[in-house]
Design an enzyme around this catalytic site. Sequence first.
Site, PDB file in Angstrom:
ATOM      1  CE  LYS A  22      -1.679   1.694   4.030  1.00  0.00           C
ATOM      2  NZ  LYS A  22      -1.380   3.108   4.242  1.00  0.00           N
ATOM      3  CG  ASN A  23       2.361   2.618   3.484  1.00  0.00           C
ATOM      4  OD1 ASN A  23       1.207   2.952   3.192  1.00  0.00           O
ATOM      5  ND2 ASN A  23       2.729   2.347   4.712  1.00  0.00           N
ATOM      6  CB  CYS A 116      -5.410  11.456  11.341  1.00  0.00           C
ATOM      7  SG  CYS A 116      -3.822  10.689  11.275  1.00  0.00           S
ATOM      8  NE  ARG A 121       0.342  10.458   9.783  1.00  0.00           N
ATOM      9  CZ  ARG A 121      -0.149   9.465   9.015  1.00  0.00           C
ATOM     10  NH1 ARG A 121      -1.373   9.049   9.179  1.00  0.00           N
ATOM     11  NH2 ARG A 121       0.620   8.916   8.084  1.00  0.00           N
ATOM     12  CG  ASP A 305       3.125   1.460   9.397  1.00  0.00           C
ATOM     13  OD1 ASP A 305       3.429   1.667   8.207  1.00  0.00           O
ATOM     14  OD2 ASP A 305       2.834   2.373  10.191  1.00  0.00           O
ATOM     15  NE  ARG A 397      -6.827   4.443   5.529  1.00  0.00           N
ATOM     16  CZ  ARG A 397      -5.860   4.803   6.388  1.00  0.00           C
ATOM     17  NH1 ARG A 397      -6.098   4.831   7.676  1.00  0.00           N
ATOM     18  NH2 ARG A 397      -4.669   5.129   5.948  1.00  0.00           N
TER      19      ARG A 397
END
Length: 418
Positions: A22-23, A116, A121, A305, A397
């Site tokens: 994803k990243n 968030c 961030r 993560d 997500r």
Amino acid sequence: MDKFIIEGGERLYGSVAVQSAKNSVLPLLAASILTEERVTLKNVPRITDVACMGQILCELGAEVRFAGEDISIESAHASNHRISSSLTKELRSSVFMLGALLSRFGRAVCAYPGGCDIGLRPIDLHLNALKRLGVEIVERDGMIFCTCEKLRGAELVLDFPSVGATENILLAAVTANGKTVIEGAAKEPEIVDLQNFLNAMGADVRGAGTDVIEIAGVKALHGTEYTPIRDRIEAGSFLIGCAICGGELEVSGVRAEMIGLLLHKLRENGCKIHTKNDKIRIVSEGRLKANRRIETLPFPGFPTDLQAQAVALNSTCEGGALIVENLFETRYKYVPELMKMGADIEVKGRTAFVRGVKRLHGARVTCGDLRGGAALVLAALGAEGTSEVLDLSHVDRGYARLEEKLQKLGAKIRRVRM
Ligand code: EPZ
């Protein structure tokens, strides 16, 4: 807002091929507007962050086509340089679109991607670097207005190896006038993948994966077809899931050096780990030992993560574990939900102390963010009895077909569409 019903206690056996990262896919999609020619990404996971980035590209005027697991982008007719606030809020990482939009149009407007679920961030490192590349930036009413006749190369030093800031600079510098040097760059595998992708489009980027990246601006980039690297965080999540449940699992598509420190920690727990090329095999038998200490750090340190998943694992290990989250200020919001399952965890600022209990018990828990949600799923798989894991929009997500992959490994998990 879908939920999972999970009957805990099943051991996991089998193999899983992880999705594209994803990243990595997200910055590659942003980079696709750097050329008017077609760009095709292969084997792209059907996750909502990718769909959201696709929406952003469409809003800019690009044509985005999904064909199976491939996604093609043609942005010859793109002309809009503004990203809508709703999409920026939904996908914080869209802020690295600024570099791509400035390269393509010389202008960019986006909403300030507010704080968030895991921390403030800020984006000061992004904006300071863009200013050094010649960008005029006005911040007003939560919006960021960027203009730049022509981006010019510069010597940049990052106070912190920010992944997003490194990516933003790469996207802005590839067609700038002259040479850009980034010192203190992020070294994640996703940065190396972005370098390889940009070079496949005709850019001249070197040094990704080290502290210093050099970008020689080129006149223009051309289209390409590219397969992103696989998702080391999904791989790590499955490996930790097997450690929690017990059993034997082979994860393919990720090399050991991409999640090195996690494997060292799993061995510390007492798991058997074998690696060969891009296959990682784990065997987990009996009650594991706690890790004593885990500190999240930029690559190649322990990935932030995987912090929540590691806390879920240590919740039922023998002994105590001290977890220090050095990347984000508030990345423990999932802990109260884990405690509903019987976990014994004390959080003070960036530190969590986990006292291992014999077994967690099923409970009704709610996801609050992507990786915290994944941790709740893994904890429920190992818990005694039935759990309900609510608000799967967070998990969707970043994990494609999660329940399907887990069912294939023997987990008793089903999705209930709400
Ligand atoms: C990327 O986020 C990842 N997201 C995150 O993954 C990951 O946790 C993070 O890198 C760290 O590895 C994507 O790649 C889409 P950072 P990013 O800039 O770029 C501070 C997931 O679950 N900082 O490296 O936002 C910041 O506050 C997500 O997949 C500044 O101070 O991470 C944080 O403390 C979550 N100023 C630290 O750097 C800035 O201008 C790390 O942020 C930028 C960042």
